[in-house]
Design an enzyme around this catalytic site. Structure first.
Site, mmCIF file in Angstrom:
data_model
loop_
_atom_site.group_PDB
_atom_site.id
_atom_site.type_symbol
_atom_site.label_atom_id
_atom_site.label_comp_id
_atom_site.label_asym_id
_atom_site.label_seq_id
_atom_site.Cartn_x
_atom_site.Cartn_y
_atom_site.Cartn_z
ATOM 1 N N TYR A 106 1.029 -1.498 0.123
ATOM 2 C CA TYR A 106 -0.600 -0.025 0.695
ATOM 3 C C TYR A 106 1.194 1.065 0.016
ATOM 4 O O TYR A 106 0.045 2.555 0.306
ATOM 5 C CB TYR A 106 -0.946 -0.084 1.261
ATOM 6 C CG TYR A 106 -1.868 -1.356 1.969
ATOM 7 C CD1 TYR A 106 -3.055 -1.057 0.098
ATOM 8 C CD2 TYR A 106 -1.857 -2.696 2.269
ATOM 9 C CE1 TYR A 106 -3.668 -1.983 0.528
ATOM 10 C CE2 TYR A 106 -2.351 -3.466 2.122
ATOM 11 C CZ TYR A 106 -3.842 -2.903 1.217
ATOM 12 O OH TYR A 106 -4.733 -4.407 0.975
ATOM 13 N N ASP A 168 -2.523 -11.048 7.533
ATOM 14 C CA ASP A 168 -1.599 -12.613 7.528
ATOM 15 C C ASP A 168 0.434 -11.900 8.104
ATOM 16 O O ASP A 168 0.788 -13.220 8.592
ATOM 17 C CB ASP A 168 -1.455 -12.087 6.282
ATOM 18 C CG ASP A 168 -2.982 -12.644 5.628
ATOM 19 O OD1 ASP A 168 -3.096 -13.250 5.475
ATOM 20 O OD2 ASP A 168 -3.834 -11.593 5.056
ATOM 21 N N HIS A 409 4.805 -6.477 -4.359
ATOM 22 C CA HIS A 409 3.091 -6.630 -4.141
ATOM 23 C C HIS A 409 2.416 -5.621 -4.129
ATOM 24 O O HIS A 409 2.892 -4.643 -3.651
ATOM 25 C CB HIS A 409 2.509 -8.066 -3.571
ATOM 26 C CG HIS A 409 2.905 -7.570 -2.317
ATOM 27 N ND1 HIS A 409 1.618 -7.454 -1.367
ATOM 28 C CD2 HIS A 409 4.082 -8.119 -1.099
ATOM 29 C CE1 HIS A 409 2.102 -6.986 -0.501
ATOM 30 N NE2 HIS A 409 3.610 -7.213 -0.112
ATOM 31 N N TYR A 490 -11.657 -1.323 -1.227
ATOM 32 C CA TYR A 490 -11.372 -0.981 0.278
ATOM 33 C C TYR A 490 -10.594 -0.068 0.542
ATOM 34 O O TYR A 490 -10.262 0.454 2.123
ATOM 35 C CB TYR A 490 -11.708 -2.538 1.336
ATOM 36 C CG TYR A 490 -10.487 -2.901 1.568
ATOM 37 C CD1 TYR A 490 -9.562 -4.199 0.890
ATOM 38 C CD2 TYR A 490 -10.005 -2.810 3.304
ATOM 39 C CE1 TYR A 490 -8.825 -4.461 1.842
ATOM 40 C CE2 TYR A 490 -9.155 -3.382 3.909
ATOM 41 C CZ TYR A 490 -8.307 -4.393 2.585
ATOM 42 O OH TYR A 490 -7.016 -5.045 3.300
ATOM 43 N N ARG A 491 -9.218 -0.464 0.156
ATOM 44 C CA ARG A 491 -8.015 0.227 0.527
ATOM 45 C C ARG A 491 -7.106 0.282 -0.655
ATOM 46 O O ARG A 491 -7.299 -0.776 -1.484
ATOM 47 C CB ARG A 491 -7.557 -0.839 1.610
ATOM 48 C CG ARG A 491 -6.468 -0.462 2.116
ATOM 49 C CD ARG A 491 -6.224 -1.439 3.393
ATOM 50 N NE ARG A 491 -4.541 -1.251 4.092
ATOM 51 C CZ ARG A 491 -4.245 -2.539 4.853
ATOM 52 N NH1 ARG A 491 -5.074 -3.536 5.036
ATOM 53 N NH2 ARG A 491 -3.003 -2.074 5.211
#
Ligand code: ADP
Length: 547
Positions: A106, A168, A409, A490-491
């Site tokens: 993110y 996670d 990622h 959502y993000r």
């Protein structure tokens, strides 16, 4: 790679001369201690998840030097956070607060605006201020990780009594993850829903300090028990925003349920997805399926083994289905299209009732297999899910970044109802765009209560410019395609925030107009995290910063 040079030199924020900036930095050094304000004028060091950089994104979609800090400041107290805010208002230097900065995928620790001063709260403000073993609550500072909270509960001998909930990966900040509305996998997995009470420094020139909910009542002993207090519920505006710097947060803890049991089912065909999701919906809403459970694609089951993609396939374009299915045959999960990971909670007789219902329902899909955990080796990924779903922090999930060299990622993560038809549409559009881009598709459906997050992690080589471009195009196309069908994220990653915010545009963008009004009122000089979640202060808005 380990490090990258700063080819563009010290990243000075726009609108201030180098001399004025350096003078301002020495002023902040005098206030916080020179060792607590460090210029980012050397090379950029990348490290890995546990030794991550706090100056930039080590998994960048653009160049490393785009979202990069000019300096990092380490406040040691709420007063020092206030000092930094007053300083930023005086010099018009953008501040970007992080807690741990392990928000990889993110943007990591990176600021949205090049040259921002990163306020790294985690380094020195990392105390667990309270664990209340009667109320099952705690109060934490920004630097408390899921690991640290877990270890403290164990240290106090409370692990038989209470659990934490962890995402996670357990190295993130409890407070930072919750503010970004991250999720975990016990019944307390919705971190935002389970927090109670914030302490916030506002970004205006006075750097006003406030407490939300019951914390606003002097002497209240319910700050961590009742999240709402009286009047407007203000906590919401401090999540996924740039309206305040959170210095304390209350969190609820889950009573140990008195037993737990992980289970795993596999399903043979890609096309089983829709019927499976329709089976999951009533089970999840009625809490027979009790946690944020995961339905993962077979290819992800292969990638989480931690080997590079080239071990299985050296061709270009997405790995063909027959190739990965052949490799899956020799794994404990076997040849399958989907794997469901879940957990049942409570003593054995309570679990049995729920597990029997689940087993009967899942077996309605032809070829469904329950994998007996006793047959699984200790290093099987299943045991990592088992830890996480029982509130024990873990790092196994990192393994799939090895899929690519310089493995990075970024996720496409739209929300949908738990409906087979919606799952099919989202999977279809992701597949189409991944095929066009030549990227492996590894979707996972994370089923909340009445919705599911589809998480499609694109794993790319951060040093491969061509691949970064392809990944970005794939992500942007999926965001647009999804929005046309009524799905929103959502993000998202820093680089995609403007685009995602732009999809939430009902009634001529009235929500963003409201967000902008709040921004201009609370942060009149526009110093706090400009651009985060698509919210730009007046000083930047519409001046070419949007991406
Ligand atoms: P992680 O917990 O995964 O290490 P971060 O600490 O990076 O995550 O937090 C995630 C994001 O939330 C940050 O990029 C930042 O924008 C925001 N954030 C984190 N901590 C604070 C805070 N104390 N106040 C305001 N915003 C914060």
């Amino acid at each position: 790679s380990d490090s990258t040079p700063l080819t563009r030199g010290l990243p000075i924020p726009q609108g201030i001369s180098k001399n004025a900036f350096l003078t301002a930095i020495s002023e902040l050094q005098s206030a916080l201690g020179s060792e607590n304000v460090v210029l980012n004028d050397k090379e950029l060091k990348n490290g890995w998840y546990m030794e991550h950089p706090n100056t930039h994104d080590m998994m960048p979609l653009h160049s490393y030097e785009e979202f990069v800090a000019s300096a990092v400041a380490y406040p040691g107290s709420v007063e020092e956070v206030q000092t930094a805010v007053r300083w930023a208002n005086k010099h018009l230097v953008p501040l970007f607060p992080i807690s741990m900065g392990r928000n990889l995928g993110y943007g990591g620790a990176a600021p949205r605006v090049r040259g921002s001063v990163t306020l790294d709260l985690g380094r020195r403000m990392n105390k667990i201020l309270d664990i209340n073993a009667e109320d099952y609550t705690c109060l934490v500072e920004p630097g408390v990780t899921f690991y640290a909270l877990y270890e403290e509960i164990v240290k106090r001998g409370l692990q038989d009594k209470m659990w934490i909930d962890t995402p996670d990966l357990g190295g993130g900040s409890v407070l930072g993850n919750t503010l970004d509305r991250g999720v975990g996998y016990t019944p307390y997995g919705d971190h935002w829903a389970t927090h109670s009470g914030l302490e916030v420094v506002l970004p205006g020139p006075e750097a006003q300090l406030l407490r939300t909910g019951m914390g606003a009542l002097e002497g209240a002993n319910t700050w961590q028990c009742f999240p709402y207090g009286f009047g407007p519920y203000s906590d919401g505006i401090f999540s996924q925003s740039n309206y305040g710097i959170v210095t304390k947060m209350g969190m609820t803890l889950m009573p140990n349920p008195g037993g737990y049991e992980s289970f795993m089912y596999t399903f043979p065909n890609d096309s089983d997805l829709a019927s499976l999701i329709d089976i999951i919906r009533p089970l999840r809403i009625s809490n027979i399926l009790e946690n944020v459970a995961q339905l993962r694609h077979g290819l992800q089951t292969l990638s989480v083994k931690g080997f590079p993609r080239t071990r299985y396939y050296t061709g270009s374009g997405p790995m063909p289905e027959p190739v990965y299915r052949e490799h899956l045959k020799s794994t404990a999960t076997g040849d399958c299209a989907w794997v469901y990971y879940g957990m049942s909670y409570g003593p054995a007789h309570i679990r049995k009732y729920k597990l029997d219902v689940i087993d009967a329902e899942f077996h309605k899909i032809p070829g469904c297999k329950k994998i007996d955990p006793k047959t699984l080796p200790a290093d099987e990924y299943f045991w990592s899910r088992d830890k996480v779903a029982s509130g024990t922090p873990d790092l196994e999930e990192l393994k799939w970044v090895n899929w690519m060299p310089n493995g990075s990622h970024i996720a496409f993560s739209p929300i949908a109802p738990i409906q087979g038809e919606d799952a099919r549409k989202l999977y279809g559009l992701a597949k189409k765009r991944h095929t066009e881009a030549g990227i492996d598709l590894m979707p996972a459906f994370c089923v909340g209560l009445r919705e599911m997050h589809l998480i499609v992690e694109i794993v790319f080589d951060a040093e491969d410019e061509g691949m970064r471009r392809k990944a970005e195009k794939c992500l942007r196309d999926m965001i647009d395609d999804a929005a046309k069908l009524g799905y929103g994220e959502y993000r998202t990653h820093l680089a995609l925030m403007d685009q995602v915010a732009g999809t939430y545009n009902w009634n001529e963008g009235s929500l963003m107009k409201f967000n902008n009004q709040l921004k201009d009122t609370l942060d009149p000089n526009g110093i706090l995290a400009p651009g985060r979640c698509g919210i730009w202060p007046a000083r930047y808005r519409g001046r070419g910063w949007e991406l």
